[in-house]
Each structure stands twice: as structure tokens, then as C-alpha cells.
Design a protein around this motif. Sequence first.
Motif, PDB file in Angstrom:
ATOM      1  N   ILE A 104      17.722  16.569 -18.862  1.00  0.00           N
ATOM      2  CA  ILE A 104      19.567  16.491 -19.877  1.00  0.00           C
ATOM      3  C   ILE A 104      20.579  17.170 -19.347  1.00  0.00           C
ATOM      4  O   ILE A 104      21.548  17.175 -19.867  1.00  0.00           O
ATOM      5  CB  ILE A 104      18.958  16.508 -21.594  1.00  0.00           C
ATOM      6  N   GLU A 105      20.503  17.223 -18.169  1.00  0.00           N
ATOM      7  CA  GLU A 105      21.015  18.350 -17.246  1.00  0.00           C
ATOM      8  C   GLU A 105      22.202  18.875 -17.892  1.00  0.00           C
ATOM      9  O   GLU A 105      23.606  18.796 -18.265  1.00  0.00           O
ATOM     10  CB  GLU A 105      22.733  17.076 -17.037  1.00  0.00           C
ATOM     11  N   HIS A 106      21.052  19.724 -18.501  1.00  0.00           N
ATOM     12  CA  HIS A 106      21.745  20.866 -19.274  1.00  0.00           C
ATOM     13  C   HIS A 106      22.941  22.231 -18.006  1.00  0.00           C
ATOM     14  O   HIS A 106      22.193  22.177 -17.644  1.00  0.00           O
ATOM     15  CB  HIS A 106      20.628  21.290 -19.677  1.00  0.00           C
ATOM     16  N   PRO A 107      23.653  22.310 -18.830  1.00  0.00           N
ATOM     17  CA  PRO A 107      24.666  23.514 -18.180  1.00  0.00           C
ATOM     18  C   PRO A 107      24.485  24.667 -17.468  1.00  0.00           C
ATOM     19  O   PRO A 107      24.756  25.294 -16.358  1.00  0.00           O
ATOM     20  CB  PRO A 107      25.756  23.173 -19.536  1.00  0.00           C
ATOM     21  N   VAL A 108      22.858  24.525 -18.188  1.00  0.00           N
ATOM     22  CA  VAL A 108      22.732  26.041 -17.810  1.00  0.00           C
ATOM     23  C   VAL A 108      22.372  26.831 -16.602  1.00  0.00           C
ATOM     24  O   VAL A 108      21.999  27.520 -15.602  1.00  0.00           O
ATOM     25  CB  VAL A 108      20.712  27.162 -18.144  1.00  0.00           C
ATOM     26  N   SER A 131      17.890   5.123 -19.590  1.00  0.00           N
ATOM     27  CA  SER A 131      18.568   5.771 -18.885  1.00  0.00           C
ATOM     28  C   SER A 131      19.805   4.879 -17.620  1.00  0.00           C
ATOM     29  O   SER A 131      20.914   4.823 -17.751  1.00  0.00           O
ATOM     30  CB  SER A 131      17.948   6.302 -17.719  1.00  0.00           C
ATOM     31  N   GLN A 132      19.096   3.104 -17.950  1.00  0.00           N
ATOM     32  CA  GLN A 132      19.699   2.341 -17.209  1.00  0.00           C
ATOM     33  C   GLN A 132      20.737   1.355 -18.429  1.00  0.00           C
ATOM     34  O   GLN A 132      21.592   0.802 -18.004  1.00  0.00           O
ATOM     35  CB  GLN A 132      18.857   1.174 -16.945  1.00  0.00           C
ATOM     36  N   ALA A 133      20.065   1.630 -19.363  1.00  0.00           N
ATOM     37  CA  ALA A 133      21.130   1.053 -20.252  1.00  0.00           C
ATOM     38  C   ALA A 133      21.941   1.646 -21.357  1.00  0.00           C
ATOM     39  O   ALA A 133      22.661   3.259 -21.342  1.00  0.00           O
ATOM     40  CB  ALA A 133      19.800   0.652 -21.997  1.00  0.00           C
ATOM     41  N   ILE A 173      19.050   9.516 -25.428  1.00  0.00           N
ATOM     42  CA  ILE A 173      18.317  10.220 -24.234  1.00  0.00           C
ATOM     43  C   ILE A 173      17.069  11.564 -24.583  1.00  0.00           C
ATOM     44  O   ILE A 173      15.932  11.689 -24.308  1.00  0.00           O
ATOM     45  CB  ILE A 173      19.099  10.300 -23.124  1.00  0.00           C
ATOM     46  N   GLU A 174      18.145  11.562 -24.695  1.00  0.00           N
ATOM     47  CA  GLU A 174      17.896  13.917 -25.665  1.00  0.00           C
ATOM     48  C   GLU A 174      16.423  13.823 -26.464  1.00  0.00           C
ATOM     49  O   GLU A 174      16.143  14.374 -26.267  1.00  0.00           O
ATOM     50  CB  GLU A 174      19.484  14.608 -26.206  1.00  0.00           C
TER      51      GLU A 174
END
Length: 391
Positions: A268-272, A308-310, A317-318
Motif C-alpha cells: 500500500i506504499e505506506h509513508p512510514v 492495481s492495473q484497473a 486496493i488497500e
Amino acid sequence: MRQSSGLSNDLTDNSVVCLMAPTASGKTALAYELYDTGRYELISVDSALIYRDMNIGTAKPTAAELARYPHHLVDIVDPMQSYSVAEFVDDVAQLIDNCHQNGKIPLLVGGTMMYYMALLDGLSPVPDSDNDIRTRVEQWRQDEGIGALYEYLGKVDPASHKRLNATDTQRITRAVEVYLQTNIPISDWQGQPKQALAQNPNQQWYALGVMPDRPWLHERIEQRLDIMWNDGLVAEVIDLLHKYPLTPNLPSMRCVGYRQVLEYLVQIEHPVFEQPHLDKALFYDAFKTDKDTTHKQTKTDNALQTLSQASISDVQIEALACQQMQNKALYATRQLAKRQYTWLRKVSQLPDASVNSSIKANLVDDQNALINRGMKVEMFTAMAQAKDYLQ
């Protein structure tokens, strides 16, 4: 497996009791009951409970529980520190002596079966890795990948190279460290005679294992994981990443549950991971590698890739990534339990140095108990049987 007659009256002042069982089987509750008798001190045999601030995902006793039921070897290192099996054995040896001096019986309780085997069957005299060597090898791995270390191992230690899987990062790294430090292959070190604490002629060891019904245990595992998610395991991992300069290949971060949460946070590309003390690329590369080396993907994995591609929301997504994390954690915990059963079977089959093989076979087959170098092994199918035996 059978239910044996009670042990309580037979326990002598030099006794050492090991209570071994898979995760979520109820061994901690029984340990508390035994502690309340006033006869025991508790020694944790759990490679995850050693870490400070890792509480929810390890099912660590609460602060109130630890105050009422003190455990040795809980919260002894930070998550970025290492703690070897040899260090564990040394610490347990001293703690056993201290317990006996206090007039108590050491009760070793936990589910790290590798620790138990080191105590009961012995530990090869492999030296601990020097910190400088460890740092050097880790940098090598980061620069060239685990494949380079595996190739090197094939040249200096063919036996270990053949035995280890090419993706077994932890064991390959350890083997390379040992060779660089000693100029002796780790396979040679492991071939040397072992010595076990349970061989101490001045102590009487009891190794008590519980192997409950699998479906029952799987249900307990699922219930406990639900509690962990509700208690905030994801938030706990985020807090750990904020507090410590962690890397994905640390033993602490390979613990079941924590590993799956890390992967989720990467997905989820978390900012941490933007924290200055963290190497973001290490985390992203680690889970890319995990994905590339996995031969089977779950339906959830495939669905996540498709979504993810849609053109869908980040929330969707999360949510799917969260479900994937929970499914993987459940599977990993069940696999952990499966490995624990395997280790317990090894304990039940430890060789007997004092009787011939035919007598030993009769003992195991007819009574499921054997005397092994002064150690008595008993296996049960339910925690209630172990309770009856100990009380």
C-alpha cells in the motif's frame, strides 16, 4: 500417546521441566496455574518474546500478567539486535542454577522447538559470528544478492551448499559468516560432538510435549489472529518502524505475522518507509524477491494485481491487500504449527544412550516414554493431560 501417572510427587529439588507445545495450544495458561502452586519459576522458550515492543504479534503476556507471573528471557533485546541459540543456552544454564538456588523448579515454557532441541539434544560448537564479519557479509548480500553468497558457499562448503535451498537467506548468510571467520566450513563445525544441558548428571530433566488435534488447533490459531488484528498488530509494526532502524531480513522482522504486515505496508506504499533511518529500497526489494521466488500465488495475489492495473480506488486496493495479509498470516501460522509438530516428533524420538535399541523401541511403542541421559520424555494429545500429569 498416553496419559501418565502424576509427576508432582516425583519432582526432586534438581528437576527441570520443559512444557513444549505448538502455538495457540494453551501452554501459557497452564504455566500460570503451575506458577501459582509456588513450586516453579518460569523461563520463556520463545524466540519472538525476547524482543522489546513486539507485544501483539508475539502474543506476549501483558504487563500485568508479567508482573504477576514473571518470565525470564522476555523483553531482553531490541528488535534490531540478534540473539543466538548459543546465547539462549548459556542464559538458560545460569537461570536453571539460579532457580534451584532459590528452591524453585525451572519451568521452561514456549514453542521455539529449535531452542528445546539445543537444550535436550545438544548444540554443535559453531562459534557466534563476529559483528564485523556479519556487517561485511550483509553488505555483500545487499550489493550482489544472495545468489553470490550461495555460489561462494559452493566453493568453500560444498556440503552446506548441497543441503541448503538457494533462497535460504538466513542459513546461507550464517554459513558464509562462519567460514570467513574461522576458515572452517559450518558443516564441519556441525559434525562435531554435541553437548546438551539435559545431560547434566546433577539434574533431572522432564520433556513434556503436547500435540493437540490439528483441526482444534487451527481454529485456535484463527481466533488468536483475529484478536491480534483487532488489538492493532498493523499499528504496532508501524510504531516499530518509526522507533527502530529496522531492515526486512532481521530475525525479528521474519517472525510470523510481522513479515506479512511488512509486505502489506509495502503493497500500500505506506509513508512510514520515508523515515530517514529506514532504507526504503531494502523493504521494497525484499518483497519483490519474495514474490519472484514464490512458485504459487493465491487468488488474492492475482486479484490484487488485476485491480492495481484497473481504475479503482486506493481504498479498494488497500482493503484487498489487508485481506491478503490476513490470509497469508493465517497460512504462515499454520505452517509454523506444522513445523512445531515435526520438532516435537523429533523430541519424542531422541536416542537413548543408556539402553539398547530393542528395549528403547518397546519403551516408545508401549509407554511412549523413555529415559534419555537422565531425561524423561512424555507426549500428550491434550493440554489437560499434561496438567493432570504435572499436578
